[in-house]
Design a protein around this motif. Sequence first.
Motif, PDB file in Angstrom:
ATOM      1  N   GLU A 177      23.576  29.782  -8.798  1.00 50.96           N
ATOM      2  CA  GLU A 177      22.378  30.549  -8.402  1.00 50.96           C
ATOM      3  C   GLU A 177      22.453  32.015  -8.803  1.00 50.96           C
ATOM      4  OE1 GLU A 177      19.466  29.619  -6.380  1.00 50.96           O
ATOM      5  OE2 GLU A 177      20.122  27.721  -7.249  1.00 50.96           O
ATOM      6  N   LEU A 178      23.669  32.524  -8.937  1.00 52.08           N
ATOM      7  CA  LEU A 178      23.835  33.962  -9.194  1.00 52.08           C
ATOM      8  C   LEU A 178      24.556  34.170 -10.533  1.00 52.08           C
ATOM      9  CD1 LEU A 178      25.131  34.972  -5.617  1.00 52.08           C
ATOM     10  CD2 LEU A 178      22.778  35.119  -6.454  1.00 52.08           C
ATOM     11  N   PRO A 179      23.846  33.986 -11.653  1.00 51.53           N
ATOM     12  CA  PRO A 179      24.527  34.031 -12.958  1.00 51.53           C
ATOM     13  C   PRO A 179      25.108  35.409 -13.298  1.00 51.53           C
ATOM     14  CG  PRO A 179      22.136  33.726 -13.215  1.00 51.53           C
ATOM     15  CD  PRO A 179      22.423  33.647 -11.762  1.00 51.53           C
ATOM     16  N   HIS A 180      24.666  36.441 -12.554  1.00 57.01           N
ATOM     17  CA  HIS A 180      25.160  37.797 -12.822  1.00 57.01           C
ATOM     18  C   HIS A 180      26.343  38.142 -11.913  1.00 57.01           C
ATOM     19  CE1 HIS A 180      22.219  37.579  -9.608  1.00 57.01           C
ATOM     20  NE2 HIS A 180      22.959  38.504  -9.023  1.00 57.01           N
ATOM     21  N   ALA A 181      26.727  37.242 -11.011  1.00 59.38           N
ATOM     22  CA  ALA A 181      27.693  37.618  -9.964  1.00 59.38           C
ATOM     23  C   ALA A 181      29.100  37.081 -10.229  1.00 59.38           C
ATOM     24  CB  ALA A 181      27.198  37.092  -8.620  1.00 59.38           C
ATOM     25  N   GLN A 182      30.055  37.799  -9.655  1.00 54.45           N
ATOM     26  CA  GLN A 182      31.434  37.305  -9.590  1.00 54.45           C
ATOM     27  C   GLN A 182      31.550  36.500  -8.296  1.00 54.45           C
ATOM     28  OE1 GLN A 182      34.517  38.789 -11.398  1.00 54.45           O
ATOM     29  NE2 GLN A 182      32.890  38.913 -12.924  1.00 54.45           N
ATOM     30  N   VAL A 183      32.046  35.288  -8.423  1.00 55.04           N
ATOM     31  CA  VAL A 183      32.191  34.454  -7.232  1.00 55.04           C
ATOM     32  C   VAL A 183      33.682  34.229  -6.984  1.00 55.04           C
ATOM     33  CG1 VAL A 183      31.638  32.236  -6.165  1.00 55.04           C
ATOM     34  CG2 VAL A 183      29.984  33.323  -7.720  1.00 55.04           C
ATOM     35  N   TYR A 184      34.158  34.699  -5.831  1.00 55.51           N
ATOM     36  CA  TYR A 184      35.570  34.545  -5.486  1.00 55.51           C
ATOM     37  C   TYR A 184      35.724  33.365  -4.529  1.00 55.51           C
ATOM     38  CZ  TYR A 184      36.575  39.131  -7.465  1.00 55.51           C
ATOM     39  OH  TYR A 184      36.727  40.178  -8.322  1.00 55.51           O
TER      40      TYR A 184
END
Length: 393
Positions: A177-184
């Motif tokens: 959903e968040l293609p611009h985000a870093q997901v930890y």
Amino acid sequence: GWHRNMLLPSATMQISFLKDLVTFRNPTSSFSFIAFLHASGRLPQFVNNQDFFPTRQEFHQYLEWAQVRVADRIAYGSEVTSIRLPPGALPEQSDRLRLEVADATGRVGRVVEARNVVISTGLVPSMPEGTERDERVWHSSEFLEKYRRMNPGELRRVAVVGAGQSAAEITRFLYDELPHAQVYAVIPSYGYSVADDTPFANQVFDPGAVDDYYFGTQQTREAFWRYHRNTNYSVVDDEVIRDLYRRSYDDDVRGVRRLQLLNLTRVTGVKRAGAETRVTLQVGPDGEVRELDFDVLVCATGYNGMEPTELLGDIDRHCLRDETGRYRVERDYRIATAPEMRCGIYLQGGTEHTHGLTSSLLSNIAVRSGEIADSIVARRVGRNAGRAVPAKV
Ligand code: NAP
């Protein structure tokens, strides 16, 4: 709603649709998942899919469809604030319990009297120690509701804590959903572990396993947990694990690392730093302490058991407990009570210590509910016939 906040678009059931509300107790019931599909005009298409595991969204539709047919017996938007004996009555004098019921505004508007009460208030979200929920620190049980309140464009660094099914599904959702985000992904293990749903192990969810657990020795019970905890807790479906790994590999190929796996790591605290959330992590075998800032922290850190003590108030002292302080519960899910207590208090959930792994799970809900209903009727009939119904403690 049924876990509305975890109805993620691609999430599927982890148990067969045949473990619906009724089929294991009565395969001809008109409340079955198959009856729902038939009523919805989707039975042929469902069968063409050749899949035992519908999406959670479809299962939710099924539950909504089923509840409409009993809605006239349900008081929605109500909260039971206390369960007591009638004022001034001793337990041996009353065959009724008195439930105070508050409406959605919290005002007690109604009193309900009942000979038996089944408490099924569900599990309680568990957060890491030192972590309070707020607008940017969420438990997985509130995920979608909180997520929808955010502007996704502002979420650039998000973290998901835990290595169970909820954590893995939310991590996959946020990554997509968040293609611009870093997901930890903050996981305590080295990598996600697979949920064992192979046929022999799956027998721990069979209705008959409840007897094996209930009437088993302490050693048997320990064996259930030691060998089969990984059928349900802190484990993830194979398909979701592979989905996540594929995304991680694609990151490598593109040379842009968006999915960050912080393994062997536990969250030990959270501090608010303006709009950011500063998370204290204990990393690796030496427990090295690190702090990282996130826009949002999702704690998919599981649940604690149901605790009805407060609800039961004064009546609680008539409920018997084992040497470790847990309720003694009869095979029919009735709390063992002192002999003077005439009313029945049943637990639907919250009996893992006596009935095993399936106690709070959907997999056995049809049979469990049937056993409770049968017990209520049988004990009533037994009393009316003037004989004591033997209690299998
Ligand atoms: P869970 O299986 O209890 O997992 C909780 C996870 O959080 C564990 O990995 C736990 O690790 C970890 N954890 C706890 N405290 C932590 C901390 N301070 N730092 C880092 N990690 C921490 O909970 P769940 O994933 O919510 O699953 C609960 C039930 O719901 C299961 O039965 C699951 O199958 C079901 N579920 C089903 C679906 C579906 O049907 N699609 C979706 C979601 C959930 P430790 O064990 O080491 O503490």
